[in-house]
Design an enzyme around this catalytic site. Structure first.
Site, PDB file in Angstrom:
ATOM      1  N   LYS A 190     -11.099   7.156   3.992  1.00 51.47           N
ATOM      2  CA  LYS A 190     -10.127   6.908   2.931  1.00 51.47           C
ATOM      3  C   LYS A 190     -10.684   5.754   2.131  1.00 51.47           C
ATOM      4  CE  LYS A 190      -6.007   8.164   5.538  1.00 51.47           C
ATOM      5  NZ  LYS A 190      -4.743   7.670   6.084  1.00 51.47           N
ATOM      6  N   HIS A 216      -7.918   0.735   0.356  1.00 52.75           N
ATOM      7  CA  HIS A 216      -6.677   0.608  -0.385  1.00 52.75           C
ATOM      8  C   HIS A 216      -6.354  -0.870  -0.642  1.00 52.75           C
ATOM      9  CE1 HIS A 216      -2.419   1.197  -1.296  1.00 52.75           C
ATOM     10  NE2 HIS A 216      -2.744   2.453  -1.532  1.00 52.75           N
ATOM     11  N   HIS A 271      -5.154  -3.185   2.059  1.00 53.61           N
ATOM     12  CA  HIS A 271      -6.059  -3.812   3.043  1.00 53.61           C
ATOM     13  C   HIS A 271      -6.571  -5.163   2.565  1.00 53.61           C
ATOM     14  CE1 HIS A 271      -6.454   0.441   4.494  1.00 53.61           C
ATOM     15  NE2 HIS A 271      -6.189  -0.219   5.592  1.00 53.61           N
TER      16      HIS A 271
END
Length: 578
Positions: free
Chosen positions: A139, A142, A145
């Protein structure tokens, strides 16, 4: 920096009250500075002395304060002693204050500051393992994070600066049902060509599609479970696809970490602990802690008298869960690194997970579980780029750099620079960090670009600007030798206020070490910037008589050192030009 003075005042108190000097240290603190106002330098809290049994609790506190203040004699170090409200104020000889505070700073403004203070003696040192950032493989990184990454980096830097051996660990979410979904989804929606072109974007798109599909199609969910089971059984095809996704993602993440100035000693992950899971299950069984439910799941019952607290360890098909792998990981780390403390940095939604983890480790007989801590943090709302909804960290960093570059070009103050982009990036990241660290970590906050990148007010831009301005002052006056200086030429209040504020540096670091909150250090540095702005206006170096110029240079280079030192602990890379 207040070491010498605390020790002298403690000795004076010890002699007067016939007690050991050490009992007075916790009750002595630097007095906060108010702009342009003359204040005492250190104060002694009478309530702390009463609480710690040094003074009798009976009797009126103010009478005790005044009586003790009258017993104490002035000397060559302390030039004035006065009773305040339940505190005794000490004013230090001004020349000695300047001499002792600025002693550690030669002319090099980026010299590493030796942090030694009696306050730190009570802090346990040893090996600290900090687990932070920990994004999920396959992923894109983001924006959510960002908080774990910068908070964990601050904690690791702080612990290191206080003499701990620190292991910085990135524990990647590289196992579990999400992989089942991605594996099943890739055979349906994936393309190796697109994977080469834009790896994380493509994996993200596949993940979104397969999630949608799984919501309305039971077969997709079954295929996902099947793929994850194959992974747990080390099926070669499933493992090879998994390894490809993992390698791609770690490579992409490293670029983001590099931009943030963050590094890790260990890239670990849930996948490292599949073998350990079986061992954990056996140990739980042997200790009679594992129960099987009617549904076929394996659980540990952590219920207390008043509340039910059941923790699932294995699914009914025998596959492990996040907590199972976390138990195995904690045990493995203890064996491998012999840590004295382990700190997990994740958002506050995982508080219950970590309570269960620590309880299970205790129940298994691991006494070191009480040295494991969770540092929770709140959510950031409204962190968006101009273009869209889903926010990837890379986009946020690009946006911060672009906006900062634009602001720098508009500003009359900006100097011509060799690498304006690099400076804009560092200042933009400082702005994100400062915005994040202002309040208590557990609070949620609303993100606003306009506030974040302002040059005025308590922002990362102001912090960097002050540091760059001090560096510029030092460069322009490099002909002035401040290696030897006469402290009696620092008499103006704006200079004294800086010295008084620097007395608090070790206290602020001590406070940060107690609760692992960056706001104490940040607020100290921002206050230092405000005091520096006043002193910069009122204490010119150029055109002043030589001894005055030398003393002022020593003051400004010392201030620059402390500013750089504190910024680095926060995870901010100081810029020299702006």
């Amino acid at each position: 920096m207040a070491c010498f003075f605390r020790r002298r005042i403690a000795a004076k108190l010890g002699k007067t009250l016939q007690q050991s000097d050490d009992v007075f240290m916790p009750a002595l603190s630097a007095v906060p500075v108010f702009n342009k106002q003359e204040t005492a330098d250190l104060r002694l809290s009478i309530s702390v002395l009463r609480t710690n049994g040094v003074l009798p609790v009976s009797g009126e506190i103010q009478a005790q304060t005044e009586h003790l203040a009258n017993q104490l004699k002035r000397d060559s170090v302390v030039e004035d002693i006065s009773a305040g409200s339940a505190v005794i104020n000490f004013k230090i000889d001004r020349k000695l204050l300047a001499k002792k505070i600025l002693e550690p700073f030669g002319t090099g403004h980026h010299g590493k500051i030796e942090l030694n203070s009696e306050l730190f003696n009570s802090l346990k040192t040893g090996t600290t393992l900090v687990e932070y950032s920990s994004p999920n493989i396959a992923k894109k990184f983001h924006a959510g994070h960002l908080r774990s990454t910068i908070i964990g980096n601050f904690i690791a830097n702080l612990k290191e600066s206080l003499g701990n051996k620190v292991i910085r660990m990135n524990y990647l979410g590289d196992w579990g049902m999400q992989f089942g979904l991605l594996g099943a989804g890739f055979s349906q929606f994936g393309s190796q060509e697109q994977l080469k072109e834009n790896p994380l974007q493509h994996l993200f798109e596949v993940y979104v599609k397969v999630n949608k599909e799984a919501e309305c199609n039971e077969d997709t969910m079954l295929a996902a479970r099947d793929f994850f089971r194959k992974l747990e059984q080390h099926d070669s095809q499933a493992m090879s696809l998994w390894q490809q996704f993992r390698d791609i993602t770690v490579c992409e993440y490293r670029h983001v970490y590099e931009r943030l100035g963050v590094h890790f000693d260990v890239y670990s992950g849930e996948s490292f602990h599949q073998e350990g899971v079986q061992e954990v299950v056996s140990q739980l069984q042997n200790k009679g802690l594992l129960k099987t439910t009617k549904m076929g799941t394996s659980v540990v019952d952590l219920s207390a008298e008043d509340q039910s607290n059941i923790c699932t360890i294995l699914r009914s098909d025998g596959t492990s869960l996040y907590i199972t792998r976390d138990i195995a990981a904690a045990i493995d780390r203890r064996e491998k690194y012999h840590f004295d403390e382990m700190i997990y940095v994740t958002d506050k939604s995982q508080t219950h997970h970590f309570q269960q983890l620590f309880q299970i480790l205790q129940a298994m007989g691991h006494s070191w579980a009480d040295r494991c801590h969770h540092v929770p943090f709140g959510l950031v709302r409204g962190m968006k780029t101009r273009s869209g909804e889903v926010v990837f960290l890379e986009d946020i960093l690009n946006e911060a750099r672009a906006r900062m570059l634009h602001n720098m070009k508009q500003s009359k103050m900006t100097k011509e620079m060799d690498n304006a982009e690099d400076t804009a990036q560092k200042v933009g990241i400082s702005a994100l960090i400062v915005q994040d660290f202002k309040g208590p970590l557990q609070g949620d906050y609303k993100f606003a670009w306009d506030k974040v990148l302002q040059a005025q007010g308590d922002t990362g831009v102001f912090l960097q600007y002050t540091h760059a301005r001090l560096c510029s002052l030092i460069r322009k006056n490099d002909d002035i030798d401040a290696a030897t200086f006469d402290p009696s030429f620092l008499t103006e209040q704006s200079g004294i206020s800086i010295l008084q504020h620097l007395l608090r540096y070790d206290e602020v670091l001590y406070q940060s070490a107690q609760d692992l909150q960056p706001k104490h250090l940040l607020n100290f540095l921002l206050k230092l910037c405000h005091l520096t702005a006043s002193a910069h206006r009122e204490l010119p170096v150029k055109g002043s008589p030589q001894q005055v110029a030398q003393a002022r240079m020593r003051l400004f280079s010392g201030t620059c050192s402390v500013l750089a030192s504190g910024m680095k602990i926060l995870g901010i890379i100081p810029v020299d030009k702006m």
